[in-house]
Design a protein around this motif. Structure first.
Motif, short mmCIF file in Angstrom:
data_model
loop_
_atom_site.label_atom_id
_atom_site.label_comp_id
_atom_site.label_asym_id
_atom_site.label_seq_id
_atom_site.Cartn_x
_atom_site.Cartn_y
_atom_site.Cartn_z
N SER A 147 0.84 -1.19 0.00
CA SER A 147 0.00 0.00 0.00
C SER A 147 0.88 1.24 0.00
O SER A 147 2.11 1.15 0.06
CB SER A 147 -0.92 0.01 1.23
N ASN A 148 0.24 2.39 -0.03
CA ASN A 148 0.99 3.65 -0.05
C ASN A 148 1.67 3.95 1.28
O ASN A 148 2.54 4.81 1.35
CB ASN A 148 0.06 4.81 -0.42
N ASP A 154 8.68 -6.59 2.38
CA ASP A 154 8.03 -7.87 2.65
C ASP A 154 7.12 -8.32 1.51
O ASP A 154 6.37 -9.30 1.66
CB ASP A 154 7.19 -7.77 3.94
N SER A 155 7.17 -7.67 0.38
CA SER A 155 6.31 -8.04 -0.74
C SER A 155 6.68 -9.42 -1.27
O SER A 155 7.86 -9.78 -1.38
CB SER A 155 6.45 -7.01 -1.87
N PHE A 175 8.58 1.10 -9.61
CA PHE A 175 7.71 0.30 -8.75
C PHE A 175 6.43 1.07 -8.45
O PHE A 175 6.48 2.26 -8.12
CB PHE A 175 8.42 -0.05 -7.44
N TYR A 176 5.30 0.35 -8.55
CA TYR A 176 4.00 0.95 -8.26
C TYR A 176 3.27 0.11 -7.22
O TYR A 176 3.38 -1.12 -7.21
CB TYR A 176 3.15 1.06 -9.53
N THR A 177 2.54 0.79 -6.34
CA THR A 177 1.81 0.11 -5.28
C THR A 177 0.52 -0.48 -5.82
O THR A 177 0.20 -0.34 -7.01
CB THR A 177 1.50 1.09 -4.14
N GLN A 178 -0.26 -1.09 -4.92
CA GLN A 178 -1.50 -1.75 -5.33
C GLN A 178 -2.48 -0.79 -5.98
O GLN A 178 -3.30 -1.21 -6.81
CB GLN A 178 -2.16 -2.42 -4.12
N ASP A 179 -2.40 0.50 -5.66
CA ASP A 179 -3.28 1.51 -6.25
C ASP A 179 -2.66 2.20 -7.46
O ASP A 179 -3.15 3.24 -7.90
CB ASP A 179 -3.65 2.56 -5.19
#
Length: 294
Positions: A147-148, A154-155, A175-179
């Motif tokens: 998340s942001n 830990d991904s 790299f981009y987060t889930q959003d």
């Protein structure tokens, strides 16, 4: 470049014929023809290379497979932006839109840009995968479990087998987060070169800055390369070995259905044969049934 590419402007999947057709109908091609008569042989060769490389720049996706990932059959002759559903379909649409926003006409995803029903194409794709990521203009990594507000150390992306070469091969990576927001809101053009992100990247991957920034496939430090992969896992056991072919610059047969021990044994035999480094056999764990061949 890959056999199949997504046109981010039209949302259509293009094979080599369609890719060339797009090029031949482009303004770049017409300008190239107009300039050709003014160049000698060497100048023309350099000009062609420059125009072609610029036209076929592509963004490439790195991600963890999830639910409802569209295959080549699912999107062939369809517009990816018109696909219904969420999960993998929505992820593909967001990736293409992000690539288009970054001014890349072409994009590639391993879910739908490989004809997995063709054993010959699958073999070629696995053998070419490292070079496709290396030749990409930008690798876009989607971290669906970050998340942001969280760090990516830990991904699960850092614990998968195939993502090792997807981290090492590209020269530029974001790299981009889930959003679909930049990691740590970092607007850098290359997170491998950003000091803030690079610190987390080293911690998460266990790979030093020198290798992250300027990695070359080959046999140098073979044992270290295997250590990077030691804690990573693949869905299919054989892929433990296949996912490392590009890291070592090897082209070996892909034989789905063989045991993981056999696949890893073939990999280690080739490494020892080419490098002479027997330290790659120095491991603690269950004895391999493949050891008699070595």
């Amino acid at each position: 470049i890959p056999l199949w590419l997504l046109n981010t402007r039209t949302g259509k999947l293009c094979n080599r014929v369609a890719q060339l057709s797009n090029f031949e109908s482009s303004r770049d091609y017409k300008q190239l023809l107009e300039s050709a008569s003014k160049c000698n042989g060497q100048q023309l060769g350099a000009l062609i290379r420059k125009v072609v490389l610029a036209f076929f720049q592509f963004a490439i996706l790195s991600h963890r497979w999830g639910n409802d990932e569209p295959s080549l059959r699912d999107i062939k002759d369809r517009n990816v932006y018109e696909l219904e559903g969420d999960g993998g379909r929505l992820k593909l649409q967001n990736f293409c839109l992000l690539a288009l926003k970054q001014d890349y006409v072409w994009a590639w995803s391993d879910t739908c840009c490989i004809d997995k029903e063709s054993s010959a194409e699958l073999q070629e794709a696995i053998g070419s995968m490292f070079s496709w990521y290396r030749n990409s203009a930008l690798a876009i990594v989607h971290l669906s479990d970050v998340s942001n507000e969280t760090l990516f150390t830990d991904s699960v992306w850092f614990k998968r087998g195939w993502t090792l070469q997807e981290l090492l091969a590209p020269r530029a990576i974001l790299f981009y987060t889930q959003d679909w927001l930049p990691y740590m809101n970092c607007e850098s053009s290359n997170h491998k070169m950003d000091s803030t992100v690079l610190k987390d990247l080293q911690k998460a991957s266990g790979i030093g800055e020198r290798h992250l920034g300027k990695f070359e496939p080959g046999m140098d430090g073979a044992r270290l390369r295997l250590q990077w992969a030691a804690a990573r896992r693949t869905t299919r056991p054989e892929d433990t070995a296949y996912s490392l072919f590009g890291v070592f610059g090897l082209h070996l047969p892909v034989l789905y259905g063989e045991s993981a021990g056999n696949a890893i044994g073939r990999l280690l035999m080739e490494i020892i044969s080419q490098s002479g480094d027997v330290s790659v056999l120095d491991w603690v764990g269950e004895a391999s049934s493949f050891h008699s061949c070595l």
